[in-house]
Write an enzyme that holds these catalytic residues in place. Structure first.
Site, short mmCIF file in Angstrom:
data_model
loop_
_atom_site.label_atom_id
_atom_site.label_comp_id
_atom_site.label_asym_id
_atom_site.label_seq_id
_atom_site.Cartn_x
_atom_site.Cartn_y
_atom_site.Cartn_z
N HIS A 94 3.96 1.59 2.29
CA HIS A 94 5.21 0.98 1.79
C HIS A 94 5.74 1.83 0.63
O HIS A 94 6.95 2.05 0.52
CB HIS A 94 4.96 -0.44 1.28
CG HIS A 94 4.21 -1.32 2.24
ND1 HIS A 94 3.02 -1.93 1.93
CD2 HIS A 94 4.48 -1.65 3.53
CE1 HIS A 94 2.60 -2.63 2.96
NE2 HIS A 94 3.46 -2.47 3.95
N CYS A 124 2.51 -11.55 19.87
CA CYS A 124 1.51 -11.15 18.87
C CYS A 124 1.99 -11.61 17.50
O CYS A 124 3.07 -11.22 17.05
CB CYS A 124 1.31 -9.63 18.86
SG CYS A 124 0.27 -9.13 17.47
N CYS A 153 -3.44 -6.69 21.46
CA CYS A 153 -2.33 -5.96 20.83
C CYS A 153 -2.90 -4.64 20.30
O CYS A 153 -3.91 -4.65 19.59
CB CYS A 153 -1.77 -6.80 19.67
SG CYS A 153 -0.86 -5.78 18.49
N LYS A 207 -5.91 4.93 10.91
CA LYS A 207 -4.81 4.08 10.50
C LYS A 207 -5.27 3.27 9.30
O LYS A 207 -6.41 2.80 9.26
CB LYS A 207 -4.50 3.14 11.68
CG LYS A 207 -3.23 2.38 11.51
CD LYS A 207 -3.00 1.47 12.71
CE LYS A 207 -2.07 0.38 12.22
NZ LYS A 207 -0.97 0.09 12.98
N HIS A 250 0.85 -1.19 0.00
CA HIS A 250 0.00 0.00 0.00
C HIS A 250 0.88 1.24 0.00
O HIS A 250 2.12 1.14 0.00
CB HIS A 250 -0.99 -0.01 1.17
CG HIS A 250 -0.36 -0.17 2.52
ND1 HIS A 250 0.51 0.76 3.03
CD2 HIS A 250 -0.47 -1.15 3.46
CE1 HIS A 250 0.90 0.38 4.23
NE2 HIS A 250 0.34 -0.79 4.52
N LYS A 277 -6.89 -3.08 6.52
CA LYS A 277 -7.74 -3.85 5.62
C LYS A 277 -9.17 -3.85 6.13
O LYS A 277 -10.12 -3.71 5.38
CB LYS A 277 -7.24 -5.30 5.57
CG LYS A 277 -6.34 -5.58 4.40
CD LYS A 277 -6.14 -7.07 4.21
CE LYS A 277 -4.99 -7.57 5.06
NZ LYS A 277 -4.65 -8.96 4.90
N HIS A 303 -3.01 -4.66 16.32
CA HIS A 303 -3.82 -5.65 15.59
C HIS A 303 -5.14 -5.97 16.27
O HIS A 303 -5.97 -6.66 15.69
CB HIS A 303 -2.99 -6.93 15.39
CG HIS A 303 -1.80 -6.70 14.53
ND1 HIS A 303 -0.58 -6.32 15.05
CD2 HIS A 303 -1.65 -6.72 13.19
CE1 HIS A 303 0.28 -6.15 14.06
NE2 HIS A 303 -0.34 -6.37 12.93
N CYS A 355 2.46 -8.71 14.91
CA CYS A 355 3.70 -7.92 15.05
C CYS A 355 4.93 -8.81 14.92
O CYS A 355 6.04 -8.30 14.77
CB CYS A 355 3.79 -7.25 16.41
SG CYS A 355 2.46 -6.17 16.84
O1 ME8 Z 1 7.88 -3.98 9.76
N1 ME8 Z 1 2.84 5.38 6.72
O2 ME8 Z 1 7.44 -4.71 7.64
P1 ME8 Z 1 6.08 -3.93 7.29
C1 ME8 Z 1 4.14 5.43 6.40
N2 ME8 Z 1 9.14 -6.66 7.87
N3 ME8 Z 1 4.91 4.32 6.25
C2 ME8 Z 1 4.34 3.14 6.43
C3 ME8 Z 1 2.97 3.01 6.75
C4 ME8 Z 1 2.21 4.21 6.90
N4 ME8 Z 1 0.93 4.21 7.20
N5 ME8 Z 1 2.69 1.71 6.84
C5 ME8 Z 1 3.85 1.03 6.59
C6 ME8 Z 1 8.10 -4.71 8.80
N6 ME8 Z 1 4.84 1.89 6.34
C7 ME8 Z 1 9.29 -5.64 8.82
C8 ME8 Z 1 10.52 -4.81 8.56
S1 ME8 Z 1 13.14 -4.57 8.14
C9 ME8 Z 1 14.48 -5.47 8.51
C10 ME8 Z 1 11.81 -5.60 8.58
C11 ME8 Z 1 6.25 1.56 6.01
O3 ME8 Z 1 5.56 -4.58 6.06
C12 ME8 Z 1 7.23 2.06 7.06
O4 ME8 Z 1 8.48 2.26 6.44
O5 ME8 Z 1 5.20 -3.84 8.47
C13 ME8 Z 1 7.31 0.90 8.02
O6 ME8 Z 1 8.49 0.89 8.81
C14 ME8 Z 1 7.29 -0.26 7.07
O7 ME8 Z 1 6.39 0.14 6.02
C15 ME8 Z 1 6.79 -1.52 7.77
O8 ME8 Z 1 6.60 -2.50 6.86
#
Ligand code: ME8
Length: 641
Positions: A22, A133, A151, A304, A19, A307, A154, A136
């Site tokens: 990311h 969780c 949590c 926030k 989304h 889904k 979630h 997380c």
């Molecule tokens: O945490 N606004 O992955 P993740 C801005 N796999 N950025 C956002 C966002 C939002 N609403 N939502 C997500 C993980 N992000 C782990 C990371 S790294 C070694 C492992 C971005 O899929 C933001 O950069 O939950 C956040 O840190 C990242 O997506 C989390 O992605």
């Protein structure tokens, strides 16, 4: 240290659809990389997907596919999103790649062999009990939970886990990590985040477990394969596995040890990156990152993105509305990079129209129109330079310097502001010179100077804005007779580059104005329930309708039926095919993996000769349609009452 630059995004969990959250971080990394290259710095840009853990295992199980199939499919969705957003990463790391798995095992072996500065083993066995969780992928403490014991992210109940684990002696490295952060050798930006991290040290931090006994879908611990690497111990090393920690010493030395290493992350993963990760690197005697930048998080219309709330904006949606270049610009420029903010789709339209359609696109159209009508489109000389032109060039010089400084400060908004300020200044200049009046009075020499100055200014913008809007800037540059890609930022500062006599014609507006569509107005769609004469139905009538949660396994268009999609769905272990009239609202790849609500006890029907065994529920408002879904991630087959 060399002049090279290595930037990373988090690797995203594959059990989430890609989304714009990311997209936000990934486009920022892409924009920063493109600027660095324009500034003549060698750069390497890494992104990827995080694919292990019990959550993936469970999701695969409930979809009836193997974890490998699930991660392959979902990882591709991220790659597609990045293609759609013109992201040009140098490498895409997947934690299920053999290369990564071997590198993680090597890292764990090195940790296992290592001793702390006071002579204790870095890794030791122990027992772990805690509330875990799955969403997380981490243990939560009682104080992390909501008053209902859920949590907070979630809203699910964490599981109580107790098992034998191996632990990492974090406590032996805390002083050193804190010193590195305090001295800015490991720089944390923005400043408030540095203070937040230093606050974590004061709260007290404990050794953490690096392995899991119950997880099957993970990397085996090399010295005890009955245990799998804890997801974070698997995920964090992606930053080194991708540049050759396991298998390419010269690449590793170049990009990790001898480059400026920047991790871009969201605040949700601060502790892992700023404390756990540097400590692990110190324990194997490796360099720690140079900079960790914590970008802002955004909410959508005050909530926030989730889904269950149905307010998740996909990257494809943004690209479809605005095109890839504008989508990149808009994503990063709704609020400053290091602060949280709220996004409304209607605000994207406002910003698009004010910045891109008006200040930038309209300027290009106005200048080219006058060029066409007075010089047959041929670029004229600037033979009558006055103070106004000199002042404009001075302004532009300042904007270029600002752009450079903003990139050094990891401030993509500031860089955008620098080229937008040039657009606004050019508009002021253009309006103050009244070129339409010069045309009317046939003062062509002065008119030529004004147009040439404006076009050279637009060229400057095409250099400074290129990292943000590469295809649109390339289009403008080609129109002006230039190479699509500027060779270096220094071109922006050149006063005269365009070729006199070159015929500059643009067939369509660069950024056409867009109407803001009305807000979503979703009315419940109750097609399934038979109505009584007074419009009310008896509960028993409603009870006949079996509503179930289903997961979409595959989706494809129905040939020659532009409204229909053929879906393969799983209702628990039951596989079915349904045909749904949603093709104008959803693309097949947006649907795979989604949980929807279906009427499970409809008589089979045929649509365009294709059998449909059930009906999905959707809400319709105006010309919009949204699928009904569930508030929590329930397994497919769950009943609805
Ligand atoms: O945490 N606004 O992955 P993740 C801005 N796999 N950025 C956002 C966002 C939002 N609403 N939502 C997500 C993980 N992000 C782990 C990371 S790294 C070694 C492992 C971005 O899929 C933001 O950069 O939950 C956040 O840190 C990242 O997506 C989390 O992605």
């Amino acid at each position: 240290m060399s002049n090279s630059y290595y930037i990373t995004t988090p690797i995203y969990y594959v059990n989430d659809r890609p989304h714009i959250g990311h997209g936000y971080c990934t486009v920022a990394a892409d924009v920063l990389t493109r600027y660095r290259r324009l500034l003549g710095r060698e750069s390497f840009f890494l992104t990827g997907t995080d694919e292990h853990g019990s959550k993936v295992e469970k999701a695969a199980e409930s979809s009836g596919v193997s974890p490998k199939e699930l991660v392959d499919r979902n990882s591709d969705l991220f790659k597609e999103s990045w293609r759609a957003l013109l992201v040009e990463n140098d490498y895409f790391v997947r934690t299920t790649d053999e290369r990564h798995e071997k590198a993680v095992q090597k890292l764990i072996s090195r940790l296992h062999e290592a001793t702390t500065p006071d002579g204790q083993p870095v890794i030791y066995p122990g027992d772990y009990r805690g509330l875990y969780c799955l969403g997380c992928e981490k243990f939560l403490t009682e104080k992390d939970l909501t008053s209902e014991g859920l949590c907070p992210d979630h809203l699910t109940k964490p599981e109580l886990l107790s098992e034998k684990n191996y632990f990492f002696r974090l406590t032996s490295y805390l002083d050193r990590v804190r010193e590195l952060i305090e001295s800015d050798r490991l720089k944390i930006l923005p400043r408030e985040r540095k203070n937040e991290v230093l606050g974590l040290f004061k709260q007290g931090l404990e050794d953490f477990s690096i392995s899991r006994e119950k997880v099957r879908w993970g990397i085996p611990i090399p010295f005890d394969p009955s245990q799998k690497a804890y997801v974070w111990v698997d995920a964090l090393p992606n930053y080194i596995s991708a540049v050759g920690f396991g298998d390419d010493p010269s690449a590793f030395s170049k990009w990790w040890r001898n480059s400026h290493v920047t991790h871009l992350i969201g605040k949700d993963i601060l502790k892992f990156h700023t404390i756990f990760w540097p400590a692990m690197l110190l324990a194997i005697g490796e360099k720690v990152p140079d900079l960790i930048f914590i970008h802002g998080y955004f909410t959508v219309s005050g909530q926030k993105m989730s889904k269950s709330l149905g307010n998740v904006i996909s990257n494809h949606d943004l690209v479809e509305r605005f095109g890839p270049d504008a989508a990149r610009y808009l994503l990063l420029n709704m609020f400053p990079f290091g602060t949280d903010g709220d996004i409304r789709i209607s605000d994207f339209y406002k910003k698009y129209n004010s910045d891109l359609a008006n200040d930038f696109g309209n300027l290009v159209s106005r200048a080219l129109k006058l060029l066409e009508s007075n010089f047959a489109g041929k670029i004229p000389p600037a033979s009558e330079l006055r103070g106004d032109e000199t002042a404009l060039r001075e302004f532009i010089g300042g904007a270029i310097a600002k752009c450079r400084a903003e990139i050094d400060a990891i401030n993509p908004n500031g860089a955008a502001e620098s080229f937008m300020s040039v657009c606004r200044e050019l508009n002021r200049y253009f309006d103050s010179q009244k070129p339409w009046a010069l045309a009317k009075e046939k003062e062509l020499t002065r008119l030529g100077t004004v147009l040439r100055t404006t076009l050279e200014g637009i060229r400057t913008v095409s250099v400074l804005a290129h990292p943000y809007m590469p295809t649109k800037c390339a289009e403008i540059r080609k129109t002006l007779g230039l190479t699509p890609q500027p060779a270096s930022i220094s071109e922006a500062a050149e006063p005269f580059v365009l070729h006199e006599g070159f015929e500059a014609k643009l067939s369509t507006a660069v950024f056409p104005r867009l109407e803001t569509p009305p807000d979503r107005d979703i009315a419940a769609h109750t097609a399934a329930a038979p109505a009584c004469s007074d419009g009310l139905i008896d509960i028993a009538e409603f009870g006949k309708v079996q509503l179930r949660v289903a997961e979409i396994l595959a989706a494809e268009p129905v040939p020659k039926a532009d409204k229909l999609l053929k879906l393969q769905i799983a209702i628990g272990s039951d596989r079915r095919q349904i045909v749904a009239g949603i093709a104008q609202h959803y693309k097949p790849d947006q649907l795979v993996g989604r949980k929807i609500i279906v009427v499970a006890n409809l008589k089979p029907a045929k649509l365009r000769g294709i059998e449909s065994n059930g009906m999905l529920l959707a809400a319709k408002g105006g010309d919009k349609l949204a699928l009904l879904t569930v508030d929590f991630d329930l397994p497919s087959g769950a009943t609805i009452s």
